[in-house]
Write an enzyme that holds these catalytic residues in place. Structure first.
Site, mmCIF file in Angstrom:
data_model
loop_
_atom_site.group_PDB
_atom_site.id
_atom_site.type_symbol
_atom_site.label_atom_id
_atom_site.label_comp_id
_atom_site.label_asym_id
_atom_site.label_seq_id
_atom_site.Cartn_x
_atom_site.Cartn_y
_atom_site.Cartn_z
ATOM 1 N N LYS A 110 1.199 14.501 0.999
ATOM 2 C CA LYS A 110 -0.160 14.851 0.560
ATOM 3 C C LYS A 110 -0.309 16.357 0.305
ATOM 4 O O LYS A 110 -1.273 16.826 -0.267
ATOM 5 C CB LYS A 110 -1.190 14.375 1.585
ATOM 6 C CG LYS A 110 -1.215 12.843 1.734
ATOM 7 C CD LYS A 110 -2.244 12.414 2.771
ATOM 8 C CE LYS A 110 -2.198 10.924 3.081
ATOM 9 N NZ LYS A 110 -2.841 10.087 2.050
ATOM 10 N N HIS A 113 0.793 -1.237 0.000
ATOM 11 C CA HIS A 113 0.000 0.000 0.000
ATOM 12 C C HIS A 113 0.816 1.273 0.000
ATOM 13 O O HIS A 113 0.251 2.364 0.157
ATOM 14 C CB HIS A 113 -0.922 0.044 1.219
ATOM 15 C CG HIS A 113 -2.005 -0.978 1.208
ATOM 16 N ND1 HIS A 113 -3.263 -0.717 0.717
ATOM 17 C CD2 HIS A 113 -2.013 -2.258 1.611
ATOM 18 C CE1 HIS A 113 -4.007 -1.803 0.838
ATOM 19 N NE2 HIS A 113 -3.262 -2.756 1.376
ATOM 20 N N LYS A 126 -14.410 8.868 -3.359
ATOM 21 C CA LYS A 126 -15.626 9.232 -2.617
ATOM 22 C C LYS A 126 -16.183 10.571 -3.115
ATOM 23 O O LYS A 126 -17.395 10.744 -3.236
ATOM 24 C CB LYS A 126 -15.336 9.270 -1.110
ATOM 25 C CG LYS A 126 -15.063 7.878 -0.552
ATOM 26 C CD LYS A 126 -14.370 7.862 0.802
ATOM 27 C CE LYS A 126 -13.744 6.488 1.026
ATOM 28 N NZ LYS A 126 -12.772 6.456 2.132
ATOM 29 N N LYS A 140 -7.977 14.221 4.729
ATOM 30 C CA LYS A 140 -7.139 13.021 4.719
ATOM 31 C C LYS A 140 -6.117 13.182 5.830
ATOM 32 O O LYS A 140 -6.013 14.274 6.423
ATOM 33 C CB LYS A 140 -6.442 12.861 3.370
ATOM 34 C CG LYS A 140 -5.746 14.161 2.896
ATOM 35 C CD LYS A 140 -5.117 14.033 1.519
ATOM 36 C CE LYS A 140 -6.101 14.139 0.380
ATOM 37 N NZ LYS A 140 -6.140 13.009 -0.514
ATOM 38 N N ARG A 141 -5.361 12.099 6.134
ATOM 39 C CA ARG A 141 -4.301 12.255 7.117
ATOM 40 C C ARG A 141 -3.364 13.379 6.701
ATOM 41 O O ARG A 141 -3.161 13.626 5.512
ATOM 42 C CB ARG A 141 -3.521 10.941 7.251
ATOM 43 C CG ARG A 141 -4.279 9.886 8.019
ATOM 44 C CD ARG A 141 -4.580 10.319 9.422
ATOM 45 N NE ARG A 141 -3.368 10.308 10.220
ATOM 46 C CZ ARG A 141 -3.044 9.356 11.083
ATOM 47 N NH1 ARG A 141 -3.873 8.341 11.298
ATOM 48 N NH2 ARG A 141 -1.925 9.414 11.776
ATOM 49 N N THR A 148 -8.323 6.866 -1.857
ATOM 50 C CA THR A 148 -9.692 6.381 -1.988
ATOM 51 C C THR A 148 -10.677 7.510 -1.692
ATOM 52 O O THR A 148 -11.820 7.461 -2.151
ATOM 53 C CB THR A 148 -9.961 5.187 -1.040
ATOM 54 O OG1 THR A 148 -9.387 5.486 0.245
ATOM 55 C CG2 THR A 148 -9.342 3.917 -1.580
HETATM 56 C C1 26W Z 1 4.429 1.008 9.789
HETATM 57 C C2 26W Z 1 3.516 2.160 9.863
HETATM 58 C C3 26W Z 1 2.577 2.221 8.745
HETATM 59 C C4 26W Z 1 1.239 2.421 9.001
HETATM 60 C C5 26W Z 1 0.352 2.464 7.966
HETATM 61 C C6 26W Z 1 3.008 2.075 7.461
HETATM 62 C C7 26W Z 1 2.129 2.123 6.437
HETATM 63 C C8 26W Z 1 0.800 2.306 6.671
HETATM 64 C C9 26W Z 1 -0.169 2.273 5.529
HETATM 65 C C10 26W Z 1 0.375 1.415 4.428
HETATM 66 C C11 26W Z 1 -0.522 3.604 5.034
HETATM 67 C C12 26W Z 1 -1.768 3.616 4.189
HETATM 68 O O1 26W Z 1 -2.851 3.720 4.708
HETATM 69 N N1 26W Z 1 -1.615 3.582 2.863
HETATM 70 C C13 26W Z 1 -2.698 3.954 1.979
HETATM 71 O O2 26W Z 1 -3.399 2.815 1.533
HETATM 72 C C14 26W Z 1 -4.549 3.191 0.795
HETATM 73 C C15 26W Z 1 -5.323 1.952 0.467
HETATM 74 O O3 26W Z 1 -4.619 1.164 -0.446
HETATM 75 C C16 26W Z 1 -4.155 3.978 -0.449
HETATM 76 O O4 26W Z 1 -5.312 4.412 -1.093
HETATM 77 C C17 26W Z 1 -3.297 5.191 -0.056
HETATM 78 O O5 26W Z 1 -2.822 5.838 -1.215
HETATM 79 C C18 26W Z 1 -2.144 4.745 0.816
HETATM 80 O O6 26W Z 1 -1.432 5.866 1.311
#
Ligand code: 26W
Length: 789
Positions: A527, A333, A633, A521-522, A629
């Site tokens: 971003k 992701h 929306k 968004k976060r 995503t």
């Molecule tokens: C290790 C800490 C950590 C925590 C969360 C690393 C990575 C994450 C996630 C991978 C971050 C995340 O939410 N990624 C998002 O995933 C969505 C669903 O696929 C995508 O639409 C977003 O672009 C992507 O940033």
């Protein structure tokens, strides 16, 4: 509904059993709980039945550290087709459904996109009658609550179950024991129903809570050591106490790996137990089980599965690896390096030493395979699981998965060509793309009933709810003035509703006739909320020069949380709030622009914001947003995008037409080329207006209350000592962004022309249903089939 009287009786019984109250005495919160319990009773048989139907077939399991479910009551009523009936019944009892539904706390068991995607996938699978079960963690504390105090983000806890949790069933008898190096804990499952649209299938989301084997040490208690008597209980419960609030930033914390191991181990044991209830051995488990790993967080499940096969069921090691590989698949992701999980060897050893041994042995096998394939030493170093005292979770996941997928076309291409290019070279057959999606039930049918009704009327049926590609037929109305006006009328209605809500919750009046420009968004540097607020400052400066400047009134709305330890993201929040304070209080600009930062953005707030947007902000640095995503929306709520050529934005404009959106800025290839020579200072020195914007960080226009936050933002643009200056190319894209915003202003002036853009986005949103995505996983990764019950 077949029997209204029954329903009312169950509701009253629930009030009596749970609270000892009758209708007149009960509070809205108590009514919410009792109503939810009534729905749980209503679906009980169907839920059980669904589990039975799946028993003989291959099933898939979605392993995810996060499920950002949000609220359930309203969504469940909509999916059960009960909303109208229940609303009427409640009215006869003098109750208002909306007020009651508003009592529900969000189940915020996730950070952002990855967690919400998991929740959308679960709903789509249930709607498609697909045997998919979710496995995750039942955090006692969900994602932090955000308040804004003097412009700063202040965090507090989110004990979302403090008023109970009517949507979960605790199944103590199905507990599992999870063993760590230094302790054993009990994993207790809590099952949530996932109700498919029309209620044909009800799938399960099973979340594990960690508890002590022995709650209380009586010997210590009897020896007057009262605190010590509870130590064991607390230590066990700590494991699932809180969701880590970092999104995209690696924390490397021991407890985090413990959480991951905890839920993976419990889930695998649960799957194996169920298998052995039906079959004599695990010999056929790789025919019947598929496990999808949502990013690297559950990758430790791979070594746990191998460990169990080898240690508990005496399988030969290589045979165990083969079985494992037939079962697991992994989704990536993010390509952000800081998000790639690598665990220190000692942390893995402290969690479960046998797993470390297994991982080391897997690494040896990988090494042999790569040598057989004649990989170079350099390539091997990149692909190895164990390196420099660290375990690379992505490499473990990829090696023992049969399929690896990215979440949008561009993202998958970047994985193949760049981030995972060595893997792609030696294992090209593993790679697939699965462009993300969202559930149209929550994100349109439920949150925008007004637009849903129009669509149903125009298409002559409600089939689009289950087959979103039908929206395409709305293109027929592209020149229908009445339809276009109606579409804009609905948008205005949603904007008024949002304006009321914002006034109630943020205490600020916004004009629903202004353009609602929304970025939610976060908060993260990539971003580029900073670029957005820079553009607002630019506009403000133009208005100060010329208060009669001809621009359409605009309301810039921001929302999002920062990780508590992410200083620069917090600085950006502070800046947005300071800009808001100055602009909103400046009478000279006659309210032409306003800035709002909505507090505590979350799923339920999103449900109000997406339908009310005129323009969707998707402005990440090209190549950085895996998919996005939220962009989908907005699109599904008939909103054009202003955005970069990144993630799923690309596919959105491919579907809806470039001409109906506002795409600007540098593309991935260009950024790759200029990366090493980029000089943001040159832009600053050559573009006076950009200089004027950046200077406000330091010249006192906006004050950061001596937090040095604005200096930090400034330093990030020009003198970064640990990485390149302006590594997200904010100054590079700022001018093109400002121009694109000008185009938005011009386009909006012609309301008919604008309405056509809105309609084209809506009509072409079909691809972004998570039903499409989940079908693709089912057909091309899991090879599972739907049941028709
Ligand atoms: C290790 C800490 C950590 C925590 C969360 C690393 C990575 C994450 C996630 C991978 C971050 C995340 O939410 N990624 C998002 O995933 C969505 C669903 O696929 C995508 O639409 C977003 O672009 C992507 O940033």
């Amino acid at each position: 509904m077949t029997n209204k009287e029954n329903f009312i009786n169950t509701f009253k019984l629930a009030l009596r059993l749970s609270f000892g109250k009758n209708l007149e005495e009960a509070s809205d919160l108590e009514k919410y709980t009792a109503l939810s319990e009534t729905i749980m009773e209503f679906i009980a048989d169907k839920w059980k039945e669904t589990g039975e139907v799946y028993k003989d077939k291959r099933q898939a399991y979605y392993f995810s550290a996060e499920f950002l479910v949000g609220r359930s009551l309203y969504n469940n009523l909509v999916n059960l087709l009960l909303e109208e009936d229940v609303r009427e019944i409640l009215e006869t009892l003098n109750m208002d459904l909306d007020e009651i539904a508003d009592q529900e706390e969000d189940a915020a068991l996730g950070n952002g996109g990855l967690g919400r995607l998991a929740a959308c996938f679960m709903e789509s699978a249930a709607t498609l009658n697909l045997p998919l079960t979710g496995y995750g963690v039942r955090y006692r504390e969900g994602l932090l609550k955000q308040s804004i105090v003097n412009g700063f983000q202040v965090e507090s806890g989110d004990s979302w179950t403090k008023n109970g949790d009517p949507w979960s069933i605790r199944k103590y008898s199905e507990s599992q024991i999870v063993e760590f190096k230094d302790m054993k804990v009990r994993a207790v499952p809590y099952d949530m129903p996932i109700i498919g649209y029309e209620g044909k299938s009800i799938n399960t989301l099973r979340l594990w809570q960690s508890e002590a084997l022995l709650d209380f040490d009586f010997e210590k208690f009897n020896n007057f050591k009262y605190d010590e008597a509870l130590v064991g209980k607390n230590r066990a419960e700590d494991i699932t106490r809180v969701l880590y609030p970092n999104d995209d930033q690696r924390s490397g914390k021991v407890l985090r790996l413990r959480q991951q191991y905890f839920f993976c181990s419990a889930s695998i044991k649960d799957i194996i137990k169920k298998h052995l209830e039906k079959y004599e051995s695990l010999d056929n488990i790789d025919d019947l089980v598929r496990i999808q790993l949502n990013d690297t967080h559950p990758v430790i499940g791979i070594s746990e599965f191998v460990r169990i096969l080898v240690d508990d069921y005496s399988y030969d090691f290589l045979q165990a690896l083969e079985k494992t590989q037939r079962i697991f698949s992994y989704t990536n992701h993010t390509i952000l390096q800081e998000a790639m999980e690598k665990w220190e060897e000692s942390i893995v050893e402290d969690t479960n030493p046998r797993n470390l041994e297994i991982i080391m042995a897997i690494d040896e096998v990988l090494l042999e395979k790569l040598k057989d394939k004649n990989a170079t030493e350099e390539e091997i170093q990149i692909m190895r699981i164990y390196k420099d005292g660290h375990i690379n979770m992505a490499n473990l996941g990829i090696f023992l998965s049969h399929t690896v997928n990215g979440v949008a076309k561009l993202h998958t291409d970047i994985l193949k060509a760049d981030v995972l290019k060595e893997w792609y070279k030696y294992y090209p057959e593993k790679f697939q793309n699965k462009t993300n999606g969202i559930t149209p039930r929550r994100w349109l049918l439920m949150s925008n009933p007004e637009l849903s009704a129009l669509i149903t009327r125009l298409l002559g049926s409600k089939d689009w709810v289950k087959d979103l590609s039908q929206l395409k037929k709305l293109e027929e109305f592209i020149d229908d003035d009445k339809v276009l006006e109606e579409l804009m009328e609905i948008k205005f209605q949603k904007k008024k509703q949002l304006a009321d809500y914002i006034y109630k919750h943020e205490g600020i009046k916004v004009d629903p006739a202004s353009i609602f420009d929304i970025q939610i968004k976060r908060i993260h540097e990539y971003k580029r909320q900073l670029m957005n607020i820079f553009q607002v400052i630019y506009l403000y400066q133009r208005l100060k020069e010329n208060p009669n400047l001809d621009i359409l009134p605009r309301t810039f709305i921001f929302g999002g949380k920062s990780a508590p330890g992410y200083f620069r993201a917090k600085a950006i929040i502070k800046l947005i709030n300071e800009v808001a304070r100055v602009i909103n209080n400046d009478l000279e600009i006659k309210g032409k622009i306003k800035v709002i930062f909505v507090e505590n953005y979350r799923v339920s707030y999103g449900e109000k914001l997406f339908p009310a947007a005129d323009i969707s902000e998707q402005i990440s640095t090209a190549g950085k947003e895996a998919s996005g995503t939220g962009n989908m929306k907005f699109m599904l709520n008939a909103t054009p995008t202003i955005g970069t050529y990144d993630g799923a934005n690309i596919e959105i404009v491919e579907e809806a037409g470039f001409e109906n959106n506002f795409i600007f800025g540098a593309r991935v290839e260009e950024l790759r080329e200029i990366e090493s020579t980029y000089q943001p200072m040159e832009i600053y020195l050559n573009d006076y207006q950009i200089k004027q914007v950046v200077d406000t960080l330091l010249n006192g226009t906006f004050v950061d209350n001596d937090s040095y936050m604005f200096l930090d933002i400034y330093n990030g643009l020009f003198k970064e000592d640990w990485s390149k200056p302006d590594s997200y190319f904010i100054l590079k894209d700022l001018r093109p962004y400002i121009e694109a915003q000008g185009e938005v202003d011009r386009a909006y002036r012609d309301q008919r022309y604008w309405a056509q853009k809105c309609l084209m986005n809506l009509a072409n949103a079909g691809k972004f249903s998570s039903d499409r995505t989940i079908k693709d996983y089912a057909e091309n990764i899991w090879h599972i089939e739907s049941s028709f019950i």
